[in-house]
Write a protein that holds these residues in place. Structure first.
Motif, PDB file in Angstrom:
ATOM      1  N   MET A   1       0.836  -1.194   0.000  1.00  0.00           N
ATOM      2  CA  MET A   1       0.000   0.000   0.000  1.00  0.00           C
ATOM      3  C   MET A   1       0.874   1.248   0.000  1.00  0.00           C
ATOM      4  O   MET A   1       1.838   1.350   0.740  1.00  0.00           O
ATOM      5  CB  MET A   1      -0.914   0.015   1.230  1.00  0.00           C
ATOM      6  N   ARG A   2       0.524   2.201  -0.842  1.00  0.00           N
ATOM      7  CA  ARG A   2       1.271   3.453  -0.937  1.00  0.00           C
ATOM      8  C   ARG A   2       0.624   4.502  -0.044  1.00  0.00           C
ATOM      9  O   ARG A   2      -0.601   4.679  -0.047  1.00  0.00           O
ATOM     10  CB  ARG A   2       1.294   3.949  -2.386  1.00  0.00           C
ATOM     11  N   GLU A   3       1.456   5.219   0.733  1.00  0.00           N
ATOM     12  CA  GLU A   3       0.998   6.306   1.588  1.00  0.00           C
ATOM     13  C   GLU A   3       1.980   7.461   1.459  1.00  0.00           C
ATOM     14  O   GLU A   3       3.163   7.257   1.174  1.00  0.00           O
ATOM     15  CB  GLU A   3       0.916   5.858   3.047  1.00  0.00           C
ATOM     16  N   ASP A  76       3.144  19.405  -9.939  1.00  0.00           N
ATOM     17  CA  ASP A  76       4.159  18.471  -9.430  1.00  0.00           C
ATOM     18  C   ASP A  76       3.697  17.843  -8.122  1.00  0.00           C
ATOM     19  O   ASP A  76       3.882  16.645  -7.887  1.00  0.00           O
ATOM     20  CB  ASP A  76       5.483  19.195  -9.210  1.00  0.00           C
ATOM     21  N   LEU A  77       3.108  18.664  -7.247  1.00  0.00           N
ATOM     22  CA  LEU A  77       2.622  18.161  -5.963  1.00  0.00           C
ATOM     23  C   LEU A  77       1.514  17.131  -6.166  1.00  0.00           C
ATOM     24  O   LEU A  77       1.542  16.038  -5.578  1.00  0.00           O
ATOM     25  CB  LEU A  77       2.116  19.323  -5.108  1.00  0.00           C
ATOM     26  N   LEU A  78       0.522  17.459  -6.998  1.00  0.00           N
ATOM     27  CA  LEU A  78      -0.594  16.547  -7.216  1.00  0.00           C
ATOM     28  C   LEU A  78      -0.154  15.257  -7.887  1.00  0.00           C
ATOM     29  O   LEU A  78      -0.673  14.178  -7.578  1.00  0.00           O
ATOM     30  CB  LEU A  78      -1.685  17.240  -8.042  1.00  0.00           C
ATOM     31  N   ASP A  79       0.804  15.348  -8.800  1.00  0.00           N
ATOM     32  CA  ASP A  79       1.335  14.139  -9.431  1.00  0.00           C
ATOM     33  C   ASP A  79       1.988  13.238  -8.396  1.00  0.00           C
ATOM     34  O   ASP A  79       1.877  12.014  -8.462  1.00  0.00           O
ATOM     35  CB  ASP A  79       2.353  14.495 -10.521  1.00  0.00           C
ATOM     36  N   PHE A  80       2.693  13.839  -7.432  1.00  0.00           N
ATOM     37  CA  PHE A  80       3.409  13.045  -6.431  1.00  0.00           C
ATOM     38  C   PHE A  80       2.441  12.384  -5.456  1.00  0.00           C
ATOM     39  O   PHE A  80       2.574  11.189  -5.151  1.00  0.00           O
ATOM     40  CB  PHE A  80       4.404  13.913  -5.661  1.00  0.00           C
ATOM     41  N   ILE A  81       1.475  13.115  -4.953  1.00  0.00           N
ATOM     42  CA  ILE A  81       0.602  12.535  -3.928  1.00  0.00           C
ATOM     43  C   ILE A  81      -0.421  11.575  -4.533  1.00  0.00           C
ATOM     44  O   ILE A  81      -0.874  10.649  -3.861  1.00  0.00           O
ATOM     45  CB  ILE A  81      -0.100  13.621  -3.085  1.00  0.00           C
ATOM     46  N   GLY A  82      -0.786  11.762  -5.798  1.00  0.00           N
ATOM     47  CA  GLY A  82      -1.735  10.868  -6.439  1.00  0.00           C
ATOM     48  C   GLY A  82      -3.022  10.777  -5.639  1.00  0.00           C
ATOM     49  O   GLY A  82      -3.544  11.781  -5.141  1.00  0.00           O
ATOM     50  N   ASP A  83      -3.529   9.545  -5.485  1.00  0.00           N
ATOM     51  CA  ASP A  83      -4.746   9.332  -4.701  1.00  0.00           C
ATOM     52  C   ASP A  83      -4.462   8.574  -3.410  1.00  0.00           C
ATOM     53  O   ASP A  83      -5.341   7.960  -2.823  1.00  0.00           O
ATOM     54  CB  ASP A  83      -5.795   8.592  -5.531  1.00  0.00           C
ATOM     55  N   SER A  84      -3.200   8.623  -2.951  1.00  0.00           N
ATOM     56  CA  SER A  84      -2.783   7.861  -1.770  1.00  0.00           C
ATOM     57  C   SER A  84      -3.283   8.498  -0.480  1.00  0.00           C
ATOM     58  O   SER A  84      -3.497   9.717  -0.416  1.00  0.00           O
ATOM     59  CB  SER A  84      -1.248   7.782  -1.712  1.00  0.00           C
ATOM     60  N   ARG A 104      -7.613  28.156  -3.652  1.00  0.00           N
ATOM     61  CA  ARG A 104      -7.239  29.509  -4.085  1.00  0.00           C
ATOM     62  C   ARG A 104      -6.840  29.539  -5.556  1.00  0.00           C
ATOM     63  O   ARG A 104      -7.046  30.542  -6.231  1.00  0.00           O
ATOM     64  CB  ARG A 104      -6.087  30.015  -3.210  1.00  0.00           C
ATOM     65  N   CYS A 105      -6.245  28.424  -6.035  1.00  0.00           N
ATOM     66  CA  CYS A 105      -5.853  28.397  -7.449  1.00  0.00           C
ATOM     67  C   CYS A 105      -6.819  27.562  -8.295  1.00  0.00           C
ATOM     68  O   CYS A 105      -6.481  27.137  -9.407  1.00  0.00           O
ATOM     69  CB  CYS A 105      -4.409  27.925  -7.618  1.00  0.00           C
ATOM     70  N   GLY A 106      -8.008  27.340  -7.764  1.00  0.00           N
ATOM     71  CA  GLY A 106      -9.057  26.724  -8.559  1.00  0.00           C
ATOM     72  C   GLY A 106      -8.928  25.241  -8.772  1.00  0.00           C
ATOM     73  O   GLY A 106      -9.512  24.692  -9.711  1.00  0.00           O
ATOM     74  N   ARG A 107      -8.214  24.539  -7.890  1.00  0.00           N
ATOM     75  CA  ARG A 107      -8.057  23.091  -8.021  1.00  0.00           C
ATOM     76  C   ARG A 107      -8.919  22.379  -6.987  1.00  0.00           C
ATOM     77  O   ARG A 107      -9.174  22.907  -5.898  1.00  0.00           O
ATOM     78  CB  ARG A 107      -6.588  22.685  -7.834  1.00  0.00           C
ATOM     79  N   PRO A 108      -9.366  21.139  -7.301  1.00  0.00           N
ATOM     80  CA  PRO A 108     -10.154  20.376  -6.326  1.00  0.00           C
ATOM     81  C   PRO A 108      -9.348  20.126  -5.059  1.00  0.00           C
ATOM     82  O   PRO A 108      -8.134  19.890  -5.106  1.00  0.00           O
ATOM     83  CB  PRO A 108     -10.450  19.061  -7.059  1.00  0.00           C
ATOM     84  N   ILE A 109     -10.016  20.162  -3.919  1.00  0.00           N
ATOM     85  CA  ILE A 109      -9.330  19.931  -2.655  1.00  0.00           C
ATOM     86  C   ILE A 109      -9.099  18.443  -2.438  1.00  0.00           C
ATOM     87  O   ILE A 109      -9.718  17.597  -3.085  1.00  0.00           O
ATOM     88  CB  ILE A 109     -10.115  20.535  -1.469  1.00  0.00           C
ATOM     89  N   VAL A 110      -8.203  18.119  -1.499  1.00  0.00           N
ATOM     90  CA  VAL A 110      -7.927  16.734  -1.125  1.00  0.00           C
ATOM     91  C   VAL A 110      -9.003  16.284  -0.139  1.00  0.00           C
ATOM     92  O   VAL A 110      -9.242  16.942   0.874  1.00  0.00           O
ATOM     93  CB  VAL A 110      -6.536  16.601  -0.474  1.00  0.00           C
ATOM     94  N   SER A 111      -9.638  15.157  -0.431  1.00  0.00           N
ATOM     95  CA  SER A 111     -10.709  14.659   0.437  1.00  0.00           C
ATOM     96  C   SER A 111     -10.166  14.325   1.829  1.00  0.00           C
ATOM     97  O   SER A 111      -9.099  13.712   1.966  1.00  0.00           O
ATOM     98  CB  SER A 111     -11.334  13.408  -0.177  1.00  0.00           C
ATOM     99  N   LEU A 112     -10.929  14.699   2.837  1.00  0.00           N
ATOM    100  CA  LEU A 112     -10.540  14.376   4.211  1.00  0.00           C
ATOM    101  C   LEU A 112     -10.613  12.878   4.484  1.00  0.00           C
ATOM    102  O   LEU A 112     -10.078  12.400   5.489  1.00  0.00           O
ATOM    103  CB  LEU A 112     -11.414  15.137   5.205  1.00  0.00           C
ATOM    104  N   ASP A 113     -11.276  12.123   3.619  1.00  0.00           N
ATOM    105  CA  ASP A 113     -11.288  10.666   3.750  1.00  0.00           C
ATOM    106  C   ASP A 113      -9.888  10.077   3.613  1.00  0.00           C
ATOM    107  O   ASP A 113      -9.641   8.951   4.040  1.00  0.00           O
ATOM    108  CB  ASP A 113     -12.192  10.029   2.691  1.00  0.00           C
ATOM    109  N   ARG A 114      -8.983  10.827   3.008  1.00  0.00           N
ATOM    110  CA  ARG A 114      -7.604  10.352   2.821  1.00  0.00           C
ATOM    111  C   ARG A 114      -6.706  10.710   3.996  1.00  0.00           C
ATOM    112  O   ARG A 114      -5.537  10.335   4.028  1.00  0.00           O
ATOM    113  CB  ARG A 114      -7.013  10.957   1.540  1.00  0.00           C
ATOM    114  N   MET A 115      -7.228  11.420   4.976  1.00  0.00           N
ATOM    115  CA  MET A 115      -6.399  11.962   6.060  1.00  0.00           C
ATOM    116  C   MET A 115      -6.135  10.920   7.139  1.00  0.00           C
ATOM    117  O   MET A 115      -7.051  10.281   7.639  1.00  0.00           O
ATOM    118  CB  MET A 115      -7.093  13.177   6.667  1.00  0.00           C
TER     119      MET A 115
END
Length: 230
Positions: A1-3, A76-84, A104-115
């Motif tokens: 599993m990737r985290e 670059d950040l989004l590519d690195f974190i992926g959906d992990s 702030r830059c119009g991108r979807p936020i990271v779901s808190l389900d991943r936290m």
């Protein structure tokens, strides 16, 4: 599993109050082992650095003045974190700043389900103890000698080691167990895993038992054949 284990440095405590992200460091774990892959960026906050924040991380206005803006590193950040799943200490704080910058830059936020929050895990594992990163490193014998100031990448690397210890220790990476993942808490809290070792059978065969019996019969005056008269 990737985290992904990550940490941030900021200009203050409240994104909604005008504070901004100035550093982010991410460490990749696969099956709870650091792979060596990281993401690290300093960011221009487009605002002055308060002296209180500077005392914590040492990132000055001059140092950050030529660093990229968040939107220039977001891909670059989004590519690195992926959906992990994303692991942080006091994770609501770090998620608040990442999601604030993404919004702030119009991108979807990271779901808190991943936290995954190591602070929640630490409070469960060690109630009544200190739960700072420094205290947890000391508890688990993790070297802190390089940590003179807060730094996002170094803190993420230290936290990755703490996270492994909090969720079962280094033994879980030795191939001795079969993973049986069990969600122990809510998605906004910590995910831990129960590792169940399969049963092993070492019963001797009939032929082996016969050879052993013949071997015992051939022994002269074995100790276990002596009867005490005491």
């Amino acid at each position: 599993m990737r985290e992904i284990v990550f940490d941030t440095e900021t200009t203050g405590l409240s994104f909604s109050g005008g504070d901004r992200l100035v550093e982010i460091g991410c460490v990749e774990l696969v099956n709870r082992v650091m792979t060596g892959r990281t993401f690290h960026a300093y960011l221009n906050p487009e605002r002055p650095m308060p002296v209180e924040a500077f005392r914590i991380h040492g990132l000055s206005d001059v140092f950050l003045s030529d660093k990229p803006l968040f939107h220039e590193r977001v891909e670059d950040l989004l590519d690195f974190i992926g959906d992990s799943p994303m692991v942080a200490h006091n994770a609501n704080f770090d998620f608040g700043f990442i999601n604030g910058e993404l919004g702030r830059c119009g991108r979807p936020i990271v779901s808190l389900d991943r936290m995954v929050d190591t602070l929640v895990i630490a409070r469960t594992r060690h109630p009544g103890a200190k739960h700072t990163l420094d205290a947890l490193c000391s508890r688990y014998g993790i070297d802190l000698s390089a940590r003179t100031l807060h730094g996002a990448l170094l803190d993420a690397q230290l936290l990755a080691q703490v996270y492994v210890e909090l969720t079962g220790g280094r033994q879980i990476t030795m191939g001795l167990a079969v993973d049986a993942p069990v969600l122990r808490e809510t998605p906004q809290e910590a995910r831990t895993h129960v590792h169940v070792r399969p049963a092993r059978h070492f019963a001797a065969s009939d032929a082996e038992l016969e050879r052993h019996g013949n071997f015992l019969k051939a022994m002269e005056e074995p100790l276990w054949g002596t009867v005490s008269s005491g």
